[in-house]
Design an enzyme around this catalytic site. Sequence first.
Site, mmCIF file in Angstrom:
data_model
loop_
_atom_site.group_PDB
_atom_site.id
_atom_site.type_symbol
_atom_site.label_atom_id
_atom_site.label_comp_id
_atom_site.label_asym_id
_atom_site.label_seq_id
_atom_site.Cartn_x
_atom_site.Cartn_y
_atom_site.Cartn_z
ATOM 1 N N LYS A 1 -2.305 0.556 -0.435
ATOM 2 C CA LYS A 1 -1.234 -0.693 -0.442
ATOM 3 C C LYS A 1 -1.374 -1.817 -0.241
ATOM 4 C CE LYS A 1 1.343 2.774 2.697
ATOM 5 N NZ LYS A 1 1.851 3.202 3.738
ATOM 6 N N TYR B 1 10.592 5.513 -1.143
ATOM 7 C CA TYR B 1 10.615 5.544 0.068
ATOM 8 C C TYR B 1 11.896 6.126 0.613
ATOM 9 C CZ TYR B 1 5.560 4.737 1.280
ATOM 10 O OH TYR B 1 4.061 4.486 1.122
ATOM 11 N N PHE C 1 12.440 1.598 10.411
ATOM 12 C CA PHE C 1 11.354 0.530 10.107
ATOM 13 C C PHE C 1 11.603 0.455 8.185
ATOM 14 C CE2 PHE C 1 9.313 4.297 10.592
ATOM 15 C CZ PHE C 1 9.085 4.933 9.613
ATOM 16 N N ARG D 1 -5.380 13.328 2.378
ATOM 17 C CA ARG D 1 -4.547 12.472 4.192
ATOM 18 C C ARG D 1 -5.662 12.997 5.411
ATOM 19 N NH1 ARG D 1 -0.015 10.955 4.253
ATOM 20 N NH2 ARG D 1 0.453 11.761 6.604
ATOM 21 N N THR E 1 -2.053 7.864 10.717
ATOM 22 C CA THR E 1 -1.109 6.486 9.717
ATOM 23 C C THR E 1 -0.907 5.126 10.691
ATOM 24 O OG1 THR E 1 0.996 8.478 9.274
ATOM 25 C CG2 THR E 1 1.839 6.864 9.686
ATOM 26 N N ARG F 1 -7.979 4.442 7.183
ATOM 27 C CA ARG F 1 -7.284 3.501 7.856
ATOM 28 C C ARG F 1 -8.205 3.288 9.050
ATOM 29 N NH1 ARG F 1 -2.283 7.315 7.007
ATOM 30 N NH2 ARG F 1 -1.085 6.021 5.543
ATOM 31 N N ASN G 1 -0.720 -0.097 6.588
ATOM 32 C CA ASN G 1 -1.932 0.977 6.805
ATOM 33 C C ASN G 1 -2.674 0.916 6.095
ATOM 34 O OD1 ASN G 1 0.374 2.156 5.985
ATOM 35 N ND2 ASN G 1 0.215 3.432 7.642
ATOM 36 N N HIS H 1 -1.341 5.267 1.141
ATOM 37 C CA HIS H 1 -0.309 6.389 1.110
ATOM 38 C C HIS H 1 -1.163 7.355 0.545
ATOM 39 C CE1 HIS H 1 3.534 8.997 0.182
ATOM 40 N NE2 HIS H 1 2.704 8.657 -0.699
ATOM 41 N N GLU I 1 5.705 12.103 -6.032
ATOM 42 C CA GLU I 1 5.491 10.620 -6.484
ATOM 43 C C GLU I 1 4.672 10.542 -7.701
ATOM 44 O OE1 GLU I 1 3.399 10.762 -3.053
ATOM 45 O OE2 GLU I 1 5.783 10.609 -1.395
HETATM 46 P P1 GDP Z 1 2.151 8.327 6.375
HETATM 47 O O1 GDP Z 1 2.148 9.548 5.528
HETATM 48 O O2 GDP Z 1 0.799 8.535 6.968
HETATM 49 O O3 GDP Z 1 1.950 6.966 5.552
HETATM 50 O O4 GDP Z 1 3.256 8.178 6.866
HETATM 51 P P2 GDP Z 1 5.331 8.649 7.357
HETATM 52 O O5 GDP Z 1 5.490 9.434 6.398
HETATM 53 O O6 GDP Z 1 5.287 8.929 8.299
HETATM 54 O O7 GDP Z 1 5.458 7.005 7.360
HETATM 55 C C1 GDP Z 1 5.627 5.901 6.682
HETATM 56 C C2 GDP Z 1 4.920 5.099 6.308
HETATM 57 O O8 GDP Z 1 6.014 4.235 6.788
HETATM 58 C C3 GDP Z 1 4.116 4.700 6.869
HETATM 59 O O9 GDP Z 1 2.337 4.565 6.190
HETATM 60 C C4 GDP Z 1 4.237 3.190 7.167
HETATM 61 O O10 GDP Z 1 3.723 2.418 6.561
HETATM 62 C C5 GDP Z 1 5.654 2.853 7.772
HETATM 63 N N1 GDP Z 1 5.968 3.817 9.193
HETATM 64 C C6 GDP Z 1 5.542 4.113 9.804
HETATM 65 N N2 GDP Z 1 6.419 4.212 11.268
HETATM 66 C C7 GDP Z 1 5.931 2.434 10.813
HETATM 67 C C8 GDP Z 1 6.593 1.985 12.439
HETATM 68 O O11 GDP Z 1 7.091 2.271 12.613
HETATM 69 N N3 GDP Z 1 6.995 0.218 11.466
HETATM 70 C C9 GDP Z 1 7.067 -0.292 10.728
HETATM 71 N N4 GDP Z 1 7.107 -0.840 10.127
HETATM 72 N N5 GDP Z 1 6.469 0.984 9.100
HETATM 73 C C10 GDP Z 1 6.468 1.927 9.773
#
Ligand code: GDP
Length: 140
Positions: free
Chosen positions: A11, A51, A59, A87, A93, A104, A114, A117, A128
């Site tokens: 990212k 996304y 968010f 993962r 996350t 991370r 973070n 992805h 994807e």
């Molecule tokens: P991942 O699969 O571990 O990337 O997590 P998720 O699929 O739950 O979320 C996708 C992405 O959304 C995360 O990697 C973060 O970049 C973002 N994200 C998740 N939770 C939050 C939040 O509470 N605030 C913000 N700004 N971004 C978030």
Amino acid sequence: MSIEKTLSIIKPDAVRKNVIGQILTKFEGGGLKVVAVKMKQLTQTEAEAFYAEHKERGFFGDLVRFMISGPVVVSVLMGDDAILKNRQLMGATDPKKAEAGTIRADFAESIDENAVHGSDSQVAATREIAFFFDTTEIIP
Ligand code: GDP
């Protein structure tokens, strides 16, 4: 175990920190092979489409703004159980909850910025990978 392919995105925060090489090294050290890679500036339309499953989340706007805030590095990683392995290498996350030594934990500051992805299922990986790469660009 089965050989799988998964999509990774380094990212904008990690690209800005100049740790692309260190992150690719974690993938390689973890037994994954980089079989396609490119640097890309996402457009707003691309980030929203990528996304789309999160579009109802509070968010979503911040996530899209962050993902287009600078270039990303997208890659296809291949190996035994590549989806789960990636993962595990990424960590949780929320970097504060990520295990020591994960990408991370080492390179990310917050849940919204973070570092990486990674596809979270076979269905997601197929979608994807096709989102970013033609089959001819993937060289196992
Ligand atoms: P991942 O699969 O571990 O990337 O997590 P998720 O699929 O739950 O979320 C996708 C992405 O959304 C995360 O990697 C973060 O970049 C973002 N994200 C998740 N939770 C939050 C939040 O509470 N605030 C913000 N700004 N971004 C978030």
